[in-house]
Write a protein that holds these residues in place. Structure first.
Motif, short mmCIF file in Angstrom:
data_model
loop_
_atom_site.label_atom_id
_atom_site.label_comp_id
_atom_site.label_asym_id
_atom_site.label_seq_id
_atom_site.Cartn_x
_atom_site.Cartn_y
_atom_site.Cartn_z
N THR A 90 0.83 -1.21 0.00
CA THR A 90 0.00 0.00 0.00
C THR A 90 0.86 1.26 0.00
N SER A 91 2.19 1.09 0.01
CA SER A 91 3.07 2.27 0.07
C SER A 91 3.07 3.05 -1.25
N GLY A 92 2.68 2.41 -2.33
CA GLY A 92 2.58 3.11 -3.61
C GLY A 92 1.18 3.68 -3.75
N HIS A 93 0.72 3.78 -4.96
CA HIS A 93 -0.62 4.30 -5.20
C HIS A 93 -1.67 3.22 -4.99
N GLU A 94 -2.85 3.64 -4.54
CA GLU A 94 -3.95 2.69 -4.43
C GLU A 94 -4.49 2.48 -5.83
N SER A 108 -2.96 -2.43 -13.88
CA SER A 108 -3.27 -1.61 -12.71
C SER A 108 -3.94 -0.33 -13.17
N VAL A 109 -5.04 0.02 -12.50
CA VAL A 109 -5.83 1.20 -12.86
C VAL A 109 -5.84 2.14 -11.66
N GLU A 110 -5.48 3.38 -11.90
CA GLU A 110 -5.44 4.38 -10.83
C GLU A 110 -6.81 4.53 -10.16
N TYR A 131 -11.75 0.38 -3.52
CA TYR A 131 -11.06 0.40 -4.81
C TYR A 131 -9.76 -0.40 -4.80
N GLY A 132 -9.10 -0.47 -3.68
CA GLY A 132 -7.87 -1.23 -3.60
C GLY A 132 -8.07 -2.73 -3.67
N HIS A 133 -9.29 -3.17 -3.49
CA HIS A 133 -9.61 -4.60 -3.51
C HIS A 133 -10.33 -4.99 -4.81
N LEU A 134 -10.64 -4.01 -5.65
CA LEU A 134 -11.48 -4.23 -6.82
C LEU A 134 -10.71 -4.86 -7.98
N THR A 135 -11.27 -5.92 -8.52
CA THR A 135 -10.72 -6.58 -9.70
C THR A 135 -11.85 -6.77 -10.70
N VAL A 136 -11.59 -6.39 -11.95
CA VAL A 136 -12.56 -6.57 -13.02
C VAL A 136 -11.94 -7.53 -14.03
#
Length: 146
Positions: A90-94, A108-110, A131-136
């Protein structure tokens, strides 16, 4: 392991562990460093990376540590396949993930892009997405022939 190559950045994670009543152990530091190094990794991949630095850690310790670090918000997990969860720092972008069912490519999608796409739908239903847990899942342009 202390600061240096392969070490998790900063000391915020150490403070979060202590504040939650958990000890800072070499095993926890090794697991967090492995997740940081690998980007997106399954528990088995984290275990293999950790074993390159120490033979004194077993797979069950890696699983327990991943669960603890996820619970504390130091890492996130996502389900990028029908197998084991994949962990990322989580140290980078969510970010969220788009996964191609054909080639298994992970994009990876911002968070801001996902918020723009899903925000109105979520607001209409009074829902707050993780959003950090979302996978499509779907098909990438290469596999679709476009």
């Amino acid at each position: 392991m202390t600061s240096g190559e392969g070490s998790p950045p900063g000391a915020a994670w150490q403070a979060r562990l202590r504040e939650s009543g958990h000890r800072l152990t070499p095993q926890r530091e090794l697991v967090l460093a492995a997740v940081e190094t690998l980007g997106h990794a399954t528990p088995d991949e984290v275990y293999a990376e950790v074993r390159t630095h120490s033979s004194a850690i077993n797979l069950s310790t890696v699983y327990r540590t991943l669960e603890l670090l996820d619970e504390l918000g130091l890492i996130h997990h996502a389900h990028l396949s029908d197998r084991a969860p994949t962990y990322h720092a989580t140290s980078g972008h969510e970010h969220s993930h788009l996964v191609c069912r054909g080639c298994r490519r992970v994009i990876s999608v911002e968070r801001t892009d996902m918020e723009s796409a899903l925000g109105p739908l979520a607001a209409r239903h009074g829902f707050s997405p993780d959003y950090g847990h979302l996978t499509v899942f779907g098909t990438c342009a290469d596999c679709a022939g476009g």
